[in-house]
Write an enzyme that holds these catalytic residues in place. Structure first.
Site, PDB file in Angstrom:
ATOM      1  N   ASP A 314       0.854  -1.175   0.000  1.00  0.00           N
ATOM      2  CA  ASP A 314       0.000   0.000   0.000  1.00  0.00           C
ATOM      3  C   ASP A 314       0.893   1.228   0.000  1.00  0.00           C
ATOM      4  O   ASP A 314       2.089   1.136   0.271  1.00  0.00           O
ATOM      5  CB  ASP A 314      -0.898  -0.026   1.242  1.00  0.00           C
ATOM      6  CG  ASP A 314      -2.041   0.979   1.146  1.00  0.00           C
ATOM      7  OD1 ASP A 314      -2.214   1.574   0.072  1.00  0.00           O
ATOM      8  OD2 ASP A 314      -2.741   1.160   2.160  1.00  0.00           O
ATOM      9  N   ASP A 548      -1.897  -2.373   6.341  1.00  0.00           N
ATOM     10  CA  ASP A 548      -2.111  -1.855   7.688  1.00  0.00           C
ATOM     11  C   ASP A 548      -3.535  -1.384   7.918  1.00  0.00           C
ATOM     12  O   ASP A 548      -3.884  -0.976   9.015  1.00  0.00           O
ATOM     13  CB  ASP A 548      -1.140  -0.708   7.993  1.00  0.00           C
ATOM     14  CG  ASP A 548      -1.374   0.508   7.090  1.00  0.00           C
ATOM     15  OD1 ASP A 548      -2.132   0.387   6.117  1.00  0.00           O
ATOM     16  OD2 ASP A 548      -0.789   1.568   7.371  1.00  0.00           O
ATOM     17  N   ASP A 552      -7.429  -3.833   3.748  1.00  0.00           N
ATOM     18  CA  ASP A 552      -6.433  -4.789   3.239  1.00  0.00           C
ATOM     19  C   ASP A 552      -6.706  -6.220   3.674  1.00  0.00           C
ATOM     20  O   ASP A 552      -6.036  -7.144   3.212  1.00  0.00           O
ATOM     21  CB  ASP A 552      -5.028  -4.399   3.728  1.00  0.00           C
ATOM     22  CG  ASP A 552      -4.579  -3.045   3.225  1.00  0.00           C
ATOM     23  OD1 ASP A 552      -4.878  -2.741   2.052  1.00  0.00           O
ATOM     24  OD2 ASP A 552      -3.948  -2.299   3.989  1.00  0.00           O
TER      25      ASP A 552
END
Length: 791
Positions: A314, A548, A552
């Site tokens: 990410d 995180d 996700d």
């Protein structure tokens, strides 16, 4: 306080405590005493007693014990039972390493344990989830994983139950609705009364069923070893019976000699150290990662790490620092004071993600505006809204998602900042309803909010490492694709200029094509993240992912190896295989390197172990077919195994080896071992027949055969040590000198007899020919392998 044993809960009445008061200390104590705690541990690792039992009570240890008793009862020398020393050492080392690793992991698990806001005696406490009790009042917010079943009392929550039901759509929960443990809170805030805790909860029952499932997933390597050991176990009994019968009834050997030759064959066929070596290496690797503040929750992921060729990351929290800050406000209309509007919007709002936290921190003043309704942000819509009494409704979020077809009105302003790597939010008034989504015609843009977060100082070096190691990096983000691309370019990610807006990918086929050709993906929904990983895996890639955020979670569950940042949403840490407790992405090169090191070394050592197994099995079958006696006693195989397999494999396993692992485990190690196994078989069978033809005594034939497999073992070790360096020269030379010393000075102890000068000359000639046989067999197999691959 004495607790009721797990599984023996005593019934107690339900306590319907007020949401703002919670249970009293006395009520909590009563539930603890009677076993109503959220202490389900079915998914936890084995206890130390179970580890010891697992290492002691194995099928092959039972076989070794039976073989030792057989030798003892038939009057064989105690020296022939020295294989038990290796077995006992294996048990001791295995127990020590696994218990040591377990204790280290347990300590880190406590650090990383999920903590829940709990209401007790009118106060809000932050407690580990395993200290909660039935009827506790807990408060869940965005990013939490629901740790026990319950009923929502106040507030509202959007939850994702995909980990339990497979349905990826968000489910809105209102007061009175039931919540299932294992669900992920996507947005909102609410207080919940726990109704089923520990082993009674929904997720616990699923976990217990998964644990009881005999077909539970294992890594490719461990599954291959299980298959190998199963087939060897099946072959032991009939081969042993036939060998003993032939020696005792056909060849008329005495009981002691028949038992010794049979035991030697069976000991040689058992890969006693291979499975243990793998388990110990995995546990030792877990311990090393633990020392680096990396929590290993699933040992299988270490094997996946070694084969990773695609890493999905990410932007926020991985490439950039986790926090964001408001950089600038740009007014698009003079009708409203943008600062006043944003202060009213965020003064009473719950910060649900990094963006909201940055906005709440920046616009933290008080406001007289009265909020009558809020629509929470979700990863699917990418906007949130609020309605104010007498002021109207306002929407804040991603400009292209809010405006839709009208995005062209602000595109130039947005992309000007996106090219600098900034995140841009649109603030707009809204005169329509929220049911069924936004009506772009009812929107009036008021301004843009520019946010930024700093690129991690270590990011360029980290991505440079992955480029050098042949690992492709894919950036998957919910942010504007142009913004993400610019940040990725500044971080040194190759191909970052190849970006795509995932909101334009409407089919799985389009998503799969983009997965292969694009590096940066923007405006990705949680469901699309999962599908991207599925497409990469379907294309033959081994995929690792770092995350995180709660968006996700689905993709992390899909990844071959999932890595969570401890500073992120608790749900990501709960579902991931690895947790970076320092939340430092720069630790990833060391983690991937450790995975490669341990699996490469296991493969290298495994090929040494399988040489002996291939030789022993082939020789046993050849002896049965030709009527020749098995030429070894157990003591001979113990000596050769120790100096050409056991000791060198231990030292080789300590070496660095960071090449990416490719290919299937079992075919790879069998191919490496086949040259040595076949060479030893050819050399021993040739020696048996020639020396038998020349009427050389059986004890001299046995010594010659032992020397031959020693020389072949050294040849295999030499090939394994390539490319040689000083340490490997010393290792190989020491093992060679050890064999010479044992065959000369210690020959009487190991029951090695040399006979006359004539028989010694025959043995030396054959020893010179053994490396030649190994070279020819190895070249023939290489040629055959190339022909097969070509076809």
């Amino acid at each position: 306080m004495k607790r009721q044993k797990k599984g023996h809960r005593l019934p107690i009445p339900v306590a319907e405590a007020a949401p703002e008061q919670g249970l009293t200390g006395q009520q909590v104590s009563l539930r603890v005493k009677n076993g109503w705690m959220n202490d389900f541990t079915a998914g936890a690792g084995r206890t130390e007693g179970e580890i010891i039992a697992k290492n002691v009570m194995t099928f092959f240890n039972l076989v070794f014990a039976v073989l030792a008793v057989a030798l003892l009862l038939t009057g064989s020398s105690v020296k022939n039972m020295t294989f038990l020393i290796v077995v006992l050492c294996n048990i001791a080392i295995g127990c020590y390493q696994e218990i040591r690793a377990k204790r280290a992991v347990d300590k880190l698990t406590l650090v990383a344990a999920q903590r829940i806001h709990t209401v007790r005696d009118g106060e809000i406490l932050l407690l580990p989830s395993d200290l909660l009790v039935r009827d506790d009042i807990v408060e869940f917010v965005s990013g939490d994983q629901i740790c026990a079943d319950g009923v929502l009392l106040t507030g509202s929550l959007q939850v994702n139950e995909a980990l339990l039901t497979g349905e990826e759509d968000a489910v809105t929960k209102m007061p009175g609705d039931h919540l299932l443990s294992g669900s992920i809170v996507l947005s909102g805030k609410g207080r919940v009364r726990l109704t089923a805790v520990g082993e009674d909860s929904f997720a616990a029952k699923l976990a217990a069923a998964a644990k009881a499932d005999p077909h539970a997933a294992k890594s490719e390597m461990m599954a291959a070893l299980d298959k190998l050991i199963r087939w060897v176990g099946i072959a032991l009994m009939p081969v042993g019976i036939l060998l003993f019968s032939q020696a005792f009834f056909v060849l008329k050997d005495n009981l002691t000699a028949s038992t010794q030759s049979t035991v030697a064959a069976l000991v040689g066929m058992i890969p006693e150290g291979l499975y243990l070596l793998t388990s110990i290496a995995m546990a030792a690797s877990s311990l090393k990662l633990t020392r680096d503040r990396v929590l290993v929750k699933d040992l299988n992921c270490i094997e996946a790490l070694a084969q990773v060729d695609v890493l999905c990351v990410d932007k926020t929290g991985t490439i950039t620092e986790p926090g964001m800050e408001v950089e600038q406000l740009i007014a698009l209309s003079d009708e409203k004071d943008l600062e006043e509007l944003l202060t009213a919007y965020y003064s009473g709002a719950e910060a649900e993600n990094d963006t909201a936290r940055a906005m709440t921190q920046r616009f933290s003043g008080s406001s007289s505006w009265v909020c009558t309704q809020r629509v929470p942000f979700t990863s699917q819509t990418k906007w949130s809204a609020a309605v104010f009494e007498g002021k109207g409704a306002y929407v804040i979020g991603a400009p292209e998602f809010i405006l839709g077809d009208r995005y062209c009105e602000v595109r130039s302003s947005v992309e000007e900042w996106s090219k600098k790597g900034s995140r841009v939010l649109l603030v707009a008034a809204y005169s329509g309803t929220f049911e069924g989504g936004l009506d772009a015609g009812q929107l009036q843009p008021f301004g843009l909010v520019i946010l930024s977060n700093r690129i991690r100082a270590s990011a360029p070096d980290t991505f440079r490492y992955f480029r050098q190691q042949g690992v492709t990096v894919k950036v998957i983000s919910g942010d504007n694709p142009l913004t993400v691309s610019q940040v990725a370019l500044r971080s040194g990610i190759p191909g970052a200029e190849n970006y795509v807006d995932a909101s334009t990918l409407h089919t799985d086929e389009a998503l799969a094509e983009a997965a292969e050709h694009c590096t940066v993906f923007g405006r990705v929904t949680p469901g699309q993240k999962k599908k991207l990983l599925m497409a990469l895996k379907a294309a033959g890639h081994t995929v690792a992912m770092t995350g995180d955020g709660v968006n996700d979670v689905l993709a992390l569950k899909e990844a071959d190896c999932s890595v969570a940042m401890a500073s992120g949403a608790q749900a990501t840490s709960q579902v991931s295989q690895l947790v970076l407790l320092n939340s430092d992405f720069s630790a990833m090169p060391a983690i991937v390197g450790e995975g490669r090191r341990v699996i490469n070394n296991i493969q290298r050592a495994a090929s040494l172990f399988l040489v002996k197994n291939i030789l022993s099995m082939g020789l046993a079958l050849t002896c049965l077919a030709t009527g020749k006696p098995y030429p070894f006693i157990p003591l001979h195989l113990t000596l050769i195994s120790a100096l050409t397999i056991g000791v060198p494999s231990f030292f080789l396993a300590m070496e660095p080896n960071y090449e990416r692992v490719s290919g299937k485990f079992l075919p790879t190690v069998l191919r490496r071992a086949l040259s040595g196994g076949l060479s030893g078989l050819i050399a021993v069978v040739t020696a048996q027949h020639l020396m038998g033809y020349w009427n050389i005594p059986p004890e001299h034939i046995s010594t010659t055969c032992a020397a031959l497999i020693g020389v072949v073992g050294l040849a295999v070790l030499g090939k394994t040590c390539k490319p040689f360096h000083l340490f490997r020269y010393l290792l190989w030379g020491t093992m060679a000198l050890g064999l010479v010393f044992c065959f000369t000075v210690l020959a009487p102890f190991f029951d090695l007899t040399h006979g006359t000068w004539e028989t010694t000359k025959v043995m030396l000639i054959m020893l010179v020919g053994a490396p030649v046989i190994f070279f020819l067999v190895d070249q023939a197999l290489n040629l055959l392998e190339r022909v097969i691959q070509k076809r």
